[in-house]
Design an enzyme around this catalytic site. Structure first.
Site, PDB file in Angstrom:
ATOM      1  N   GLU B  57       0.793  -1.227   0.000  1.00  0.00           N
ATOM      2  CA  GLU B  57       0.000   0.000   0.000  1.00  0.00           C
ATOM      3  C   GLU B  57       0.821   1.270   0.000  1.00  0.00           C
ATOM      4  O   GLU B  57       0.480   2.249  -0.670  1.00  0.00           O
ATOM      5  CB  GLU B  57      -0.966   0.017   1.193  1.00  0.00           C
ATOM      6  N   HIS B 126     -10.874  -3.436  10.056  1.00  0.00           N
ATOM      7  CA  HIS B 126     -11.558  -3.277   8.769  1.00  0.00           C
ATOM      8  C   HIS B 126     -12.812  -2.422   8.896  1.00  0.00           C
ATOM      9  O   HIS B 126     -13.728  -2.556   8.087  1.00  0.00           O
ATOM     10  CB  HIS B 126     -11.957  -4.643   8.187  1.00  0.00           C
TER      11      HIS B 126
HETATM   12  C1  LIG Z   1      -2.517  -4.178   4.744  1.00  0.00           C
HETATM   13  C2  LIG Z   1      -3.549  -5.034   4.107  1.00  0.00           C
HETATM   14  N1  LIG Z   1      -3.722  -4.981   2.774  1.00  0.00           N
HETATM   15  C3  LIG Z   1      -4.647  -5.737   2.166  1.00  0.00           C
HETATM   16  C4  LIG Z   1      -5.454  -6.564   2.884  1.00  0.00           C
HETATM   17  C5  LIG Z   1      -6.544  -7.391   2.212  1.00  0.00           C
HETATM   18  N2  LIG Z   1      -6.126  -8.799   2.178  1.00  0.00           N
HETATM   19  C6  LIG Z   1      -6.520  -9.670   3.111  1.00  0.00           C
HETATM   20  S1  LIG Z   1      -5.841 -11.185   2.928  1.00  0.00           S
HETATM   21  C7  LIG Z   1      -5.004 -10.675   1.556  1.00  0.00           C
HETATM   22  C8  LIG Z   1      -4.126 -11.630   0.827  1.00  0.00           C
HETATM   23  C9  LIG Z   1      -3.018 -12.144   1.686  1.00  0.00           C
HETATM   24  O1  LIG Z   1      -2.280 -13.084   0.968  1.00  0.00           O
HETATM   25  P1  LIG Z   1      -1.248 -14.020   1.687  1.00  0.00           P
HETATM   26  O2  LIG Z   1      -0.341 -13.210   2.522  1.00  0.00           O
HETATM   27  O3  LIG Z   1      -0.615 -14.861   0.643  1.00  0.00           O
HETATM   28  O4  LIG Z   1      -2.104 -14.914   2.686  1.00  0.00           O
HETATM   29  P2  LIG Z   1      -3.182 -16.035   2.340  1.00  0.00           P
HETATM   30  O5  LIG Z   1      -4.509 -15.351   2.288  1.00  0.00           O
HETATM   31  O6  LIG Z   1      -2.790 -16.645   1.057  1.00  0.00           O
HETATM   32  O7  LIG Z   1      -3.120 -16.982   3.486  1.00  0.00           O
HETATM   33  C10 LIG Z   1      -5.269  -9.335   1.274  1.00  0.00           C
HETATM   34  C11 LIG Z   1      -4.714  -8.584   0.141  1.00  0.00           C
HETATM   35  C12 LIG Z   1      -5.269  -6.589   4.283  1.00  0.00           C
HETATM   36  N3  LIG Z   1      -6.035  -7.326   5.073  1.00  0.00           N
HETATM   37  N4  LIG Z   1      -4.299  -5.846   4.858  1.00  0.00           N
END
Ligand SMILES: Cc1ncc(C[n+]2csc(CCOP(=O)(O)OP(=O)(O)O)c2C)c(N)n1
Ligand SMILES: Cc1ncc(C[n+]2csc(CCOP(=O)(O)OP(=O)(O)O)c2C)c(N)n1
Ligand SMILES: [Mg+2]
Ligand SMILES: [Mg+2]
Lengths: 336, 321, 321, 336
Positions: B57, B126
């Site tokens: 971000e 959130h």
């Molecule tokens: C700072 C932030 N940016 C975006 C999000 C939205 N978001 C939630 S889970 C996710 C993906 C995370 O991917 P990963 O780290 O690979 O974990 P996984 O869901 O695959 O376990 C995103 C973009 C968030 N919660 N926090």
């Protein structure tokens, strides 16, 4: 990949890991159902398919050791000794929840068990783990901290900051990356340059790759990293290749216009289910009998049933609770 | 024509990207579009102009500044309002400051979209309403559309504006329907809309709170209490003139805001009105806000903290005495 | 004994680190200590407890949370107030929220020090007063000591507090002298200090602005206008009771704040007073703040934007009419 | 280290680089004096000793190419074609300054020359450069962006985020790291794990090390990276080893209780002054005569003298200016 010819877990430890994985699966299978039926207040991000990672790593940890987790945190919570009933009540938003209904699925925590919380901010837990590792280093009692995070989190800049500080200060910290190939609905390879493990390597710490669907392999790799940390020799990075069988969250089938991953891919990974494979291996090795395995399913079915029933029957948190919890020593008042 | 909130926003993006090829869009999962607001844009405009990004971000917000400084009109979808904090260095130290620091050389026609507010058991990371923080930074326009028409019209205005604009979408309202004027529809920044007129009190409601304020105003009307209901629509610039004129008429002010109370937009509006329209006031201006807490997950507890029609109605009644 | 502001703060750090070995200090260049506030601590307490860090603010703030959760009392020196934005994810999404999200399990006895405010031609990225943003987050205590005694006493209180506390140092005031009580000296959070008493108006001044308000109050007194001069000392918790009691007596309020006006602490205080003490008010509560601009480098232009004794005095006079 | 047997600059280009370096040095030597005498409003971070980097890199850039700089930005500004007089007036806080006195030393910018600004936030310019590189890619006209930053900035997480995005999107961007061994008063090696260049390597982009005190070497290395970017082949990382002879800022001798770097170290680097060395090399090669070099000194002494005199005589910005500059289309008003 770290080969399984590393010293592996003893049969007792294997049975314990199987229990852990089965417990996680039983809990989350129910959460999946209940979520799809609209019985839960918020959304849930399920760990189904990744259980071997939490089980293999947390098998080495004591209550005093600290972990930080992610939005996909049920598995880490349970593997580190969190109470299934208290977690279920939490996800139902009840006062008996482990966070008194204040946090929900994305924030399950049990500080008494060293679980410093699931976290709704991607990569948000990492620095908390680093801080806990600093505390462990100062304590000088061989404590260790583990930061669980995903492939997506590895693109947040704080990842690099934490690698650097952990390496410079030689902290007893393990960077436990669960590379499940996706961040939300985006394939990791479309947003990730190079290999994640090379990022960690640049900081000069031991780096391991492991099959995240093989509990024994995870166990063996984590053993090395945990031992190193306890001995005061500094941080390690482990990357486990695995897969979120249920996708990003339970609501996705309803919310998204079209699928974002091939059906065959999901099927392929279902075929590599870490629990089924482990049961097969342990049965073959005579470590458990098929009856043992079935017995676990029954046992946990009951645990889950009771956890849900208790959660449903439990009282809601009072409306005043939040205001009383913000600070240790006062209740937040409204100046109308 | 009646349209959903998310669809109206989506339409604005389609129209502006069609109209001006220097409009580009990027953000996490803008392709899959969890909220539906960016759906279809990648198919229509291709991967050059519509880009799924890594989860980074701080850098995304900084890139919006750089791309804007270099002549584009970037639209960054930041997903949730709380991620304003994640990107805050680029927002508070660059986006808000750099035009002044360069003596006005740098023009930043950029838009940042984020979905804010609670009420859906999304818990404390959130559910924030970050507009007071953005208002305090200075140098950033802030729109908070409460309905589909304003969603479309303010987003088009934001994209065409030569200044950094935040476009804060009301959380959980994507499916709500509302009339959207056909054809070109633009809502200027800094123009409040008066949703209802009445002589007894001025009710100002911000973003997500407009819906609740409407219900409260209807209930009050049924009991013979008539309020001016004002939706400021943009918090920066803020149409104080309309609010002040109303208070001059009614002598009473209640501001409803989903922000935490301390240093909220509600406090700002009350302070300005108390300062500028003191002699017109028959009672102290009142705020209906979220107390200075993090929103909890448990639905009943959460809802009890967010302003609702009952609290708003009670506050207006208390003022009238 | 008379001591410099920076020296008083430094003394508090020495005493608390001496008293409790779980107090640790880290931050960028805490060894060299540009402001003098952390000077000598490394020599005294060693590299285990006093650590120069990489330039990684987001992680430093997150580490403070983790180390506190694991039983230490970390003090993080974040250098400048604007770097609050750099570290904002860890502050706004973790530090401020995590106690509530864990149902009160997590206790975070941590302190963050940052130097805020303009007036030294440091330009827009080194001159912000970030307290309104911190106040709006909820869950974080905020101290803004205006003199050496409060610097010492509030920092000691912050370090002993079991909650996250920001300790905002008045920029450019490090060399100013003031009486500091000998021996153990602790100033509780939430207790305003009344610096002067008078019946004609209530003058509230925050942090850096106390000095200017004193001058204004002296000038006013010379002209026969007597004000209550109140320094809230901590913005969270904020001692509204003292302010309200004063306004009940004087009927007039002026709040002086170095923050930008929109959603400032001044606006918050005016809003609360207008709401709670309306019947006592003889005039609308007034704010003397920085307009919603970034502070410029050019000294005269910069100074013209920051509240000064003349502006404060004029505002009080205008209110009295 | 990139060897100087890479294709080097032609004599004309060498003379141009010498001019650039001498101009920077002349301007900053005066700023140093004036700062120590308290004649400047703010503080100044001087580039003295690092001139070869800005000169060698910016020699390849056109006005349309974009750079972002740091708190130590005078050299980049001048090398990219910024006006010495407008910079001097800016640092004096005058209305005739390139930023109308609103930014000062830490924010010198000239958008018309592609100088998107010095930046008071460590690593703050990087993402702005990445955004400009995205714009250049979309423009498709072979434009390039360069992000200048220090060894200290390489510990900010955004460094990694920008490396990743630039690599994934193949942006025409150059990460130009000036490793001068210190961030403020902290030696880089005490806060930096591993080698910085390995961090960039992890993202799979070409990485170069170069002697930052050798203008020709920098020129040759930058040539490769700039050409690659213009050809649409993506980002590069360059790390130049150099030294801030004057330290972090001019006030440090007064502000700090004790020295933080060995006197011999400073002396050693003074002995490797990039300008003296370059004059020697170019004189020996017959590219310039000693008289040419002395002529430049005279020329720039006059430029500086006039810039200072003009700056001193120039009007202050009006007190209303800031309020009128925040937005393009309105003046900020105060609601009393
Ligand atoms: C700072 C932030 N940016 C975006 C999000 C939205 N978001 C939630 S889970 C996710 C993906 C995370 O991917 P990963 O780290 O690979 O974990 P996984 O869901 O695959 O376990 C995103 C973009 C968030 N919660 N926090
Ligand atoms: C975000 C942020 N953190 C801290 C600072 C304070 N600071 C200014 S310069 C500097 C050191 C930067 O070191 P480096 O990047 O190596 O650049 P150099 O000064 O050596 O040119 C620091 C810590 C800042 N300006 N911005
Ligand atoms: Mg993933
Ligand atoms: Mg450096």
């Amino acid at each position: 990949m770290t080969k399984t010819n590393l010293p592996g877990p003893a049969p007792d430890q294997q049975r314990a890991m199987l229990r852990t994985m089965k417990l996680i699966r039983a809990m989350e299978s129910r959460l999946s159902q209940d979520s799809l039926q609209g019985l839960l207040p918020g959304t849930v991000h399920l760990y189904i398919g990744q259980e071997a990672v939490a089980a293999g790593v947390c098998a080495h940890l004591k209550d005093d050791d600290k972990i930080t987790s992610t939005h996909r945190g049920h598995g880490h919570f349970l593997a580190k000794g969190g109470s299934p009933a208290a977690m279920m009540a939490e996800i139902h938003g009840k006062d008996t929840g482990v966070c008194r209904g204040m946090g929900g699925s994305m924030h399950v925590a049990d500080v008494s068990k060293g679980i410093l919380g699931a976290n709704g901010i991607v990569a948000g837990g990492m620095a908390i783990a680093t801080g806990a590792a600093l505390a462990a280093q100062l304590d000088g009692k061989g404590g260790v901290a583990v930061a669980f995070f995903g492939d997506g989190a590895a693109n947040e800049g704080v990842f690099m900051e934490n690698l650097n500080i952990a390496a410079v200060w030689n902290l007893p910290l393990i960077f436990m990356c669960e590379n499940n190939g996706y961040g939300e609905f985006t394939p990791a390879h479309t947003v990730t340059a190079g290999r994640l493990i090379d990022r960690a390597r640049a900081f000069g710490m031991p780096c391991h790759e492991v099959d995240g669907n093989d509990a024994d392999a995870v166990w063996a790799t984590a053993a090395i990293a945990v031992e190193r940390a306890r001995a005061g020799e500094g941080p390690s990075y482990i990357e486990a290749a695995t897969y979120r069988i249920h996708g990003h969250f339970e609501a996705e089938a309803v919310m998204l216009k079209k699928p974002y991953r091939p059906a065959e891919e999901i099927e392929e990974w279902r075929g590599r289910d870490p629990i089924a494979a482990y049961v097969a291996r342990l049965t073959e090795a005579g470590v458990v009998t098929p009856e043992d395995a079935a017995g676990l399913d029954e046992e946990f079915a009951e645990v889950v049933e009771k956890a849900v029933a208790d959660a449903q029957a439990a009282p809601l948190p009072s409306n005043d609770l939040a205001a009383s919890l913000m600070f240790t020593n006062r209740t937040v008042e409204v100046m109308a | 024509m009646k349209k959903r909130y998310a669809a109206a926003i989506n339409e604005a993006l389609h129209e502006e990207m069609e109209r001006d090829e220097r409009v580009i869009l990027f953000g996490e999962d803008v392709e899959a579009s969890m909220f539906g607001d960016t759906a279809g844009l990648l198919d229509r405009f291709g991967r050059r102009r519509v880009r799924n990004t890594p989860i980074s971000e701080q850098t995304l917000a900084g890139m919006a500044v750089g791309a804007a400084a270099a002549g584009y009109r970037p639209v960054l979808h930041l997903m949730f309002g709380n991620f304003v904090y994640t990107a805050m260095d680029a927002i508070g130290n660059q986006m808000a400051r750099i035009r002044l620091m360069t003596g006005g050389q740098m023009t930043l026609p950029l838009t940042v979209i984020a979905v804010y507010g609670g009420g859906r058991s999304s818990a404390a990371q959130h559910s924030d309403a970050p507009h007071p923080v953005l208002m305090n930074l200075g140098g950033i326009n802030v729109a908070m559309p409460a309905n589909p028409a304003d969603g479309k019209g303010l987003l088009k205005a934001a994209i065409r504006d030569d200044n950094p604009c935040f476009f804060l979408e009301a959380g959980g309202r994507g499916a709500e329907m509302g009339e959207v004027p056909d054809g070109e529809h633009i809502v200027p920044f800094g123009a409040a809309s008066v949703l209802r007129e009445g002589k007894d009190a001025t009710l100002v409601a911000i973003g997500t709170m407009v819906k609740h304020a409407r219900v409260a105003a209807d209930n009050l009307a049924a009991a013979g209490i008539e309020v001016d209901l004002i939706d400021p629509r943009t918090m920066v610039p803020l149409d104080y003139a309309t609010i002040l004129a109303s208070v001059e008429k009614t002598g009473r002010l209640v501001v409803v805001d989903e922000a935490r109370d301390s240093c909220s937009a509600a406090s700002q509006i009350c302070a300005v009105v108390a300062g500028q329209a003191f002699s017109a006031l028959k009672a102290g201006p009142a705020r209906v806000t979220v107390p200075d807490v993090s929103l909890p997950y448990a639905p009943v507890a959460e809802k009890s903290l967010i302003p609702n029609p009952q609290r708003i109605e009670a506050r207006v009644r208390a003022l009238i005495g």
